[in-house]
Scaffold this active site. Structure first.
Site, PDB file in Angstrom:
ATOM      1  N   GLY A  87       0.541  21.218  30.812  1.00 55.12           N
ATOM      2  CA  GLY A  87      -0.303  22.137  31.591  1.00 55.12           C
ATOM      3  C   GLY A  87      -1.619  21.498  31.989  1.00 55.12           C
ATOM      4  CG  ASP A 249       3.299  14.970  32.875  1.00 57.15           C
ATOM      5  OD1 ASP A 249       4.160  14.164  32.473  1.00 57.15           O
ATOM      6  OD2 ASP A 249       2.084  14.788  32.695  1.00 57.15           O
TER       7      ASP A 249
HETATM    8  P1  AMP Z   1      -2.603  12.826  32.656  1.00 59.54           P
HETATM    9  O1  AMP Z   1      -2.454  11.647  31.758  1.00 59.54           O
HETATM   10  O2  AMP Z   1      -3.930  12.907  33.336  1.00 59.54           O
HETATM   11  O3  AMP Z   1      -1.453  13.001  33.598  1.00 59.54           O
HETATM   12  O4  AMP Z   1      -2.590  14.077  31.672  1.00 59.54           O
HETATM   13  C1  AMP Z   1      -1.547  14.409  30.793  1.00 59.54           C
HETATM   14  C2  AMP Z   1      -1.855  15.733  30.132  1.00 59.54           C
HETATM   15  O5  AMP Z   1      -3.031  15.627  29.324  1.00 59.54           O
HETATM   16  C3  AMP Z   1      -2.133  16.866  31.094  1.00 59.54           C
HETATM   17  O6  AMP Z   1      -1.654  18.043  30.500  1.00 59.54           O
HETATM   18  C4  AMP Z   1      -3.642  16.875  31.186  1.00 59.54           C
HETATM   19  O7  AMP Z   1      -4.138  18.117  31.590  1.00 59.54           O
HETATM   20  C5  AMP Z   1      -4.021  16.554  29.755  1.00 59.54           C
HETATM   21  N1  AMP Z   1      -5.355  15.941  29.678  1.00 59.54           N
HETATM   22  C6  AMP Z   1      -5.679  14.694  30.072  1.00 59.54           C
HETATM   23  N2  AMP Z   1      -6.987  14.456  29.849  1.00 59.54           N
HETATM   24  C7  AMP Z   1      -7.502  15.572  29.311  1.00 59.54           C
HETATM   25  C8  AMP Z   1      -8.812  15.958  28.857  1.00 59.54           C
HETATM   26  N3  AMP Z   1      -9.843  15.127  28.913  1.00 59.54           N
HETATM   27  N4  AMP Z   1      -8.952  17.199  28.365  1.00 59.54           N
HETATM   28  C9  AMP Z   1      -7.918  18.040  28.291  1.00 59.54           C
HETATM   29  N5  AMP Z   1      -6.669  17.745  28.677  1.00 59.54           N
HETATM   30  C10 AMP Z   1      -6.456  16.522  29.196  1.00 59.54           C
HETATM   31 MG    MG Z   2      -0.857  14.251  34.871  1.00 62.96          MG
END
Ligand code: AMP
Ligand code: MG
Length: 501
Positions: A87, A249
């Site tokens: 999410g 995702d």
């Molecule tokens: P990503 O690696 O950016 O595709 O993120 C993978 C998951 O981790 C997603 O659900 C993001 O919303 C969550 N996520 C990444 N960075 C953060 C953060 N700093 N705070 C909260 N959730 C995060």
């Molecule tokens: Mg992502």
């Protein structure tokens, strides 16, 4: 007044799809960049707003009229492992906008504070990754690759805690959709087929309206998503682009490049180049991307096949048949792209197309052997004059220099010249068509790094702005901007990029 003509269709899908969440205000929002051209294309009017007002909105300190901010639910396979709930942990969908052209776009803040899906994260983004995403996504757009766009970037005036304290930022992104393969997996993983159908209906209406009246619109949706993915990955490959984290995702249902993390354009060519520090096994290496595209599409098939037919066996057969179209479609797009890069534009029969493929693959092999720069190789090929057999200018010698003057390359060049003699267009036309597809400038990692360093260390955004400006016309050589063409010096090489969360 800041007016975005939002409609909130996603919000109308119901609470199992998202959690309504307000952005958490930041201390001191300051506008870095607002993408006026994009705003105009979306029909967003901001004429009476000054940069401080814009910063207030694009930091999430104020909400535009008509917006219902929400964090979308999704799941996903991360490096092959299924996580049933991810999410938006640091992003918020502000709403959907119908542009004056009648297309829908979703507008999202990223870095706007915690949500119900933040797990242990802080919901924030560091400035560096915000600048990286802005530069790379806008570069992709001007290069002609389907991508999310950057509408605005701000600094927050607050630090975020990573391996050290870093300045924080918020990026506002625009996409045809923020629905991912992982969004379907979220509901399929819970056995909620009604929600899968509802989501598919939303995607069809929103992104594939031409399929609304199809006999089996779910089957056609899957076909369209498979096609779009084959097109997209063939685009990445033609530019030496490595996404870095092709988790399900991070795969958009609309066929756009999404979620720029540890991504990069290659400098020196290597078949299985990896940049991401978290991709230890090279799952998302450059030459693995086409196969991973199929792996991800297979995960999507597992979610939506039950919509194809009541009969499970025939649903599976339909899904399998569609999946088998992916590889040939990808190869066809790849070959068309790579032939165009080499100036091979006339229609040819299958046998010659196969020979062209061998010719292109042998070039890539020689590039890998001699660590030739990907973008420079094709740039100089597209500058080559073939009439004279001897190099006549500095540019003519730049090409063999990329290969250390190896005879292998000269042999290849001779074969290429021979092959070009079967083309029907003139030398000038060939050059022009090659130059239209072979960029002069890409957003090179070391230049992005320089822009980030200046911003982070000296609060100097001029490097970012200058690079962004050059990337607006990536296929046109611009006066005084030669430094942006150059690969990194030994001490400038960025070996890995970090997820930047
Ligand atoms: P990503 O690696 O950016 O595709 O993120 C993978 C998951 O981790 C997603 O659900 C993001 O919303 C969550 N996520 C990444 N960075 C953060 C953060 N700093 N705070 C909260 N959730 C995060
Ligand atoms: Mg992502």
């Amino acid at each position: 007044m800041f007016h975005i003509p939002f409609n909130n269709q996603y919000a109308s899908l119901g609470p199992s799809f998202y959690v309504e969440t307000l952005p958490s205000p930041v201390a001191n929002p300051t506008l870095i960049k607002f993408n006026e051209d994009l705003a105009e294309a979306l029909g967003i009017s901001t004429s009476d707003l000054d940069p401080d007002d814009l910063a207030t909105f694009f930091a999430g300190n104020r909400i535009a009229d008509g917006s219902v901010p929400l964090a979308m639910a999704y799941a996903g396979h991360q490096f092959g492992n299924f996580v049933p709930q991810l999410g938006d942990g640091r992003a918020l969908l502000l709403g959907e906008v119908a542009s004056p052209d009648g297309d829908y776009f979703d507008v999202q803040l990223k870095g706007s504070g915690p949500t119900a899906y933040s797990r242990n994260g802080d919901g924030r983004a560091a400035l560096g990754p915000v600048l990286r995403e802005y530069l790379v996504s806008e570069a992709m757009a001007t290069l002609g690759v389907p991508t999310t766009r950057a509408l605005a970037a701000v600094t927050t005036g607050e630090d975020v805690v990573r391996d050290r304290l870093l300045p924080g930022g918020v990026i506002t992104r625009v996409a045809k959709s923020f629905v991912r393969v992982g969004t379907f997996q979220y509901f399929a993983g819970r056995g909620d087929l009604d929600a899968v159908r509802k989501l598919a209906d939303y995607v069809i209406e929103h992104n594939y309206p031409q399929l609304c009246d199809a006999q089996n619109s779910y089957v056609d949706l899957f076909k369209a998503v498979v096609d779009a993915q084959a097109v997209l990955i063939a685009q990445w490959m033609r530019l030496g682009f490595i996404h870095g984290v092709m988790n399900t995702d991070n795969m958009s249902i609309a066929g756009e490049t999404i979620d720029y993390g540890p991504c990069a354009f290659m400098d020196e060519y290597k078949h299985n180049k990896v940049f991401s520090s978290i991709d230890r096994d090279g799952r998302y290496a450059y030459n693995n991307q086409p196969a991973i595209g199929l792996w991800n599409l297979t995960r999507l098939a597992e979610c939506i096949a039950p919509l194809f037919s009541q009969d499970e066996d025939s649903a599976v057969e339909v899904a399998k048949d569609i999946l088998t179209t992916y590889q040939p479609a990808y190869e066809q797009h790849w070959l068309a792209n790579m032939r165009a890069k080499c100036g091979l534009t006339t229609d040819v029969d299958k046998a010659i197309a196969n020979e062209d493929k061998v010719l292109i693959e042998s070039l890539l092999d020689i590039m890998a052997q001699h660590q030739a720069d990907f973008t420079q190789t094709f740039f100089y090929l597209s500058q080559s004059k073939l009439q004279s057999s001897e190099p006549t200018s500095k540019q003519d010698s730049a090409l063999p220099d990329l290969f250390g003057r190896a005879t292998q390359f000269n042999d290849w060049f001779r074969k290429w010249r021979q092959r070009l003699s079967y083309e029907t267009i003139s030398e000038e036309q060939r050059q022009a068509t090659m130059q239209a597809v072979n960029p002069v400038y890409i957003s090179r990692n070391h230049q992005i790094e320089a822009a980030i360093r200046a911003a982070e260390d000296h609060n100097d955004f001029s490097v970012f702005h200058d690079l962004l400006e050059v990337l607006q016309s990536p296929y046109t050589q611009q006066e005084g901007k030669d430094k942006y063409m150059l690969p990194p010096q030994a001490d400038e090489v960025v070996k890995q990029t970090y997820c930047g969360t």
